[in-house]
Design an enzyme around this catalytic site. Structure first.
Site, PDB file in Angstrom:
ATOM      1  CB  SER A   1       5.359  -1.908  12.010  1.00 12.76           C
ATOM      2  OG  SER A   1       4.928  -0.572  12.194  1.00 12.76           O
TER       3      SER A   1
ATOM      4  CG  HIS B   1      -5.824   1.811   5.198  1.00 12.48           C
ATOM      5  ND1 HIS B   1      -5.407   2.757   6.095  1.00 12.48           N
ATOM      6  CD2 HIS B   1      -4.798   0.951   5.046  1.00 12.48           C
ATOM      7  CE1 HIS B   1      -4.158   2.488   6.458  1.00 12.48           C
ATOM      8  NE2 HIS B   1      -3.765   1.394   5.833  1.00 12.48           N
TER       9      HIS B   1
ATOM     10  N   GLY C   1       2.786  -1.156   4.365  1.00 11.69           N
ATOM     11  CA  GLY C   1       2.828   0.270   4.061  1.00 11.69           C
ATOM     12  C   GLY C   1       4.267   0.712   3.845  1.00 11.69           C
ATOM     13  N   GLY C   2       4.895   1.232   4.890  1.00  9.22           N
ATOM     14  CA  GLY C   2       6.244   1.811   4.793  1.00  9.22           C
ATOM     15  C   GLY C   2       7.246   0.924   4.067  1.00  9.22           C
TER      16      GLY C   2
ATOM     17  CD  GLU D   1      -3.499  -2.661   7.402  1.00  3.66           C
ATOM     18  OE1 GLU D   1      -2.396  -2.870   6.920  1.00  3.66           O
ATOM     19  OE2 GLU D   1      -4.180  -1.654   7.168  1.00  3.66           O
TER      20      GLU D   1
ATOM     21  CD  GLU E   1      -3.048   5.481   6.705  1.00  4.85           C
ATOM     22  OE1 GLU E   1      -3.044   5.540   5.465  1.00  4.85           O
ATOM     23  OE2 GLU E   1      -2.105   4.991   7.362  1.00  4.85           O
TER      24      GLU E   1
ATOM     25  CG  ASN F   1      -1.704   1.232   1.424  1.00  2.48           C
ATOM     26  OD1 ASN F   1      -1.783   2.057   0.522  1.00  2.48           O
ATOM     27  ND2 ASN F   1      -2.318   1.396   2.593  1.00  2.48           N
ATOM     28  CD1 TRP F   2       3.509   0.833  -2.638  1.00  2.00           C
ATOM     29  CD2 TRP F   2       3.621   1.796  -4.656  1.00  2.00           C
ATOM     30  NE1 TRP F   2       4.183  -0.029  -3.479  1.00  2.00           N
ATOM     31  CE2 TRP F   2       4.260   0.539  -4.728  1.00  2.00           C
ATOM     32  CE3 TRP F   2       3.568   2.577  -5.808  1.00  2.00           C
ATOM     33  CZ2 TRP F   2       4.836   0.051  -5.902  1.00  2.00           C
ATOM     34  CZ3 TRP F   2       4.146   2.101  -6.977  1.00  2.00           C
ATOM     35  CH2 TRP F   2       4.781   0.853  -7.015  1.00  2.00           C
ATOM     36  CE  LYS F   3      -0.038   3.376   4.712  1.00  3.74           C
ATOM     37  NZ  LYS F   3      -0.074   3.553   6.144  1.00  3.74           N
TER      38      LYS F   3
ATOM     39  N   GLY G   1       2.573   2.095  10.839  1.00  2.00           N
ATOM     40  CA  GLY G   1       3.534   3.189  10.668  1.00  2.00           C
ATOM     41  C   GLY G   1       4.228   3.597  11.948  1.00  2.00           C
TER      42      GLY G   1
HETATM   43  C1  PEP Z   1      -0.801   0.059   6.276  1.00  2.00           C
HETATM   44  O1  PEP Z   1      -1.041   1.252   6.417  1.00  2.00           O
HETATM   45  O2  PEP Z   1      -1.579  -0.663   5.606  1.00  2.00           O
HETATM   46  C2  PEP Z   1       0.400  -0.462   6.906  1.00  2.00           C
HETATM   47  C3  PEP Z   1       0.431  -1.717   7.240  1.00  2.00           C
HETATM   48  O3  PEP Z   1       1.412   0.429   7.122  1.00  2.00           O
HETATM   49  P1  PEP Z   1       2.863   0.095   7.779  1.00  2.00           P
HETATM   50  O4  PEP Z   1       3.375  -1.155   7.137  1.00  2.00           O
HETATM   51  O5  PEP Z   1       3.698   1.294   7.428  1.00  2.00           O
HETATM   52  O6  PEP Z   1       2.638  -0.057   9.241  1.00  2.00           O
END
Ligand code: PEP
Length: 256
Positions: A216, A98, A237-238, A170, A100, A12-14, A176
Site C-alpha cells: 500500500s 511474491h 501494486g495498486g 512486503e 501471492e 507490479n501490475w499483477k 492491497g
Molecule cells: C504488491 O503486491 O507487491 C504490492 C505492494 O501491492 P499494493 O501496493 O497494492 O499493496
C-alpha cells in the site's frame, strides 16, 4: 541526504491490463518520467504484454520486469516461462517469491531459491519478495519469518551475483489493504534484512543491495518510508496501475 545505493521503484501490475492497456500505461509513465535520473524505474506487466511494453520502453531509461519465471531452462512445464524467454524481450528484472505466489501457488523457499539462482545465472535481476502474515506479526515472529525467507531464497548465491539482487520486504497484511507498515516498523525489518545480507555477503556488498518496501505504498506515504535509512525504494501494486499515482511515488523518491 541521498542514499549511496540509489532508489529503485518497480510497478507490479499483477493480472491487470491487456496488451493495449499496458501500452497506454507504459507510454504515460515514459511521458511523465522520461528522465529517471537518480531513480531506477521498472515496469512489470503480465507476460502477455511484455513484448508490447518492451517496444515502448526501448529508447527510455525505464526498465522492464516480469512477475514470475520457471527455474528450468526449457521443457514440459505447461504454462510456464523461462529466463531466456524473458531475456528475449529485454527483461532485466523478475519478481520472485511474491506472497501471492507463495500463497496461491504453494511456492516454497526452496523452489524460489531455484528460481533466484536461475535468474542470476541468466543475467536477470531477481526482486526477491519476503514478508510476514498478520498472525505471524502478532505472535512476534516477523523477524524470524523474514530471516528464513531471505536465507532460504538466497542459498548458494555468490558474492559476485549478490550485487544484482533486489529484496522487497512486503508485509502481507499491508498488500492491497490500504494498511501500511509505519516507517519505524518497516525500517526495523529492513535493518534486520540488511544484517542478514552482511552475514551472507559481507558489509561492503550488503551496503549495495537495494531493499524495497511494498504494501500500500502511495504518493502520500512514500516520502516518509523512503526517508528510512534501509528503505531503498518501493514495489508498488495498486498505485502502479495509474500513471499519476505511480509517478507520484517516483517523484517522492527523486526528492529524497
Ligand atoms: C504488491 O503486491 O507487491 C504490492 C505492494 O501491492 P499494493 O501496493 O497494492 O499493496
Amino acid at each position: 541526504m541521498k542514499k549511496r545505493r540509489g532508489y529503485i521503484v518497480a510497478g507490479n501490475w499483477k493480472m491487470n491490463k491487456t496488451a493495449a492497456e499496458a501500452v497506454e500505461l507504459a507510454r504515460g509513465v515514459v511521458r511523465e518520467w522520461g528522465n529517471a535520473a537518480g531513480v531506477e524505474v521498472v515496469l512489470c506487466p503480465p507476460f502477455t504484454a511484455l513484448e508490447a511494453v518492451a517496444r515502448i520502453l526501448k529508447d527510455s531509461p525505464v526498465l522492464l520486469g516480469a512477475q514470475n519465471m520457471h527455474p528450468a531452462g526449457s521443457g514440459a512445464y505447461t504454462g510456464e516461462v523461462s529466463a531466456q524467454m524473458l531475456r528475449s524481450f529485454q527483461v532485466s528484472h523478475v519478481i520472485l517469491g511474491h506472497s501471492e505466489r507463495r500463497e496461491y501457488f504453494a511456492e516454497s523457499d526452496a523452489f524460489i531459491n531455484e528460481k533466484v539462482l536461475t535468474a542470476l545465472g541468466n543475467g536477470l535481476k531477481p526482486i526477491l519478495c519476503v514478508g510476514e502474515t498478520l498472525p505471524q506479526r502478532d505472535q512476534g515472529d516477523t523477524l524470524g519469518v523474514v530471516d528464513a525467507q531471505v536465507r532460504g531464497g538466497l542459498k548458494q548465491v555468490t558474492g559476485e551475483e549478490a550485487e544484482n539482487l533486489v529484496i522487497a520486504y512486503e508485509p502481507i497484511w499491508a498488500i492491497g489493504t490500504g494498511k501500511t507498515a509505519t516507517p519505524r516498523m518497516a525500517q526495523e525489518v529492513h535493518a534486520s534484512i540488511r544484517g542478514i545480507l552482511v552475514d551472507l555477503f559481507g558489509s561492503a556488498l550488503a551496503d549495495k543491495i537495494r531493499i524495497q518496501y511494498g504494501g500500500s505504498m502511495k504518493p502520500g506515504n512514500a516520502a516518509e518510508l523512503l526517508l528510512q535509512p534501509d528503505i531503498d525504494g518501493g514495489l508498488i501494486g495498486g498505485a502502479s496501475l495509474e500513471v499519476e499515482s505511480f509517478t507520484g511515488i517516483i517523484e517522492a523518491a527523486k526528492a529524497r
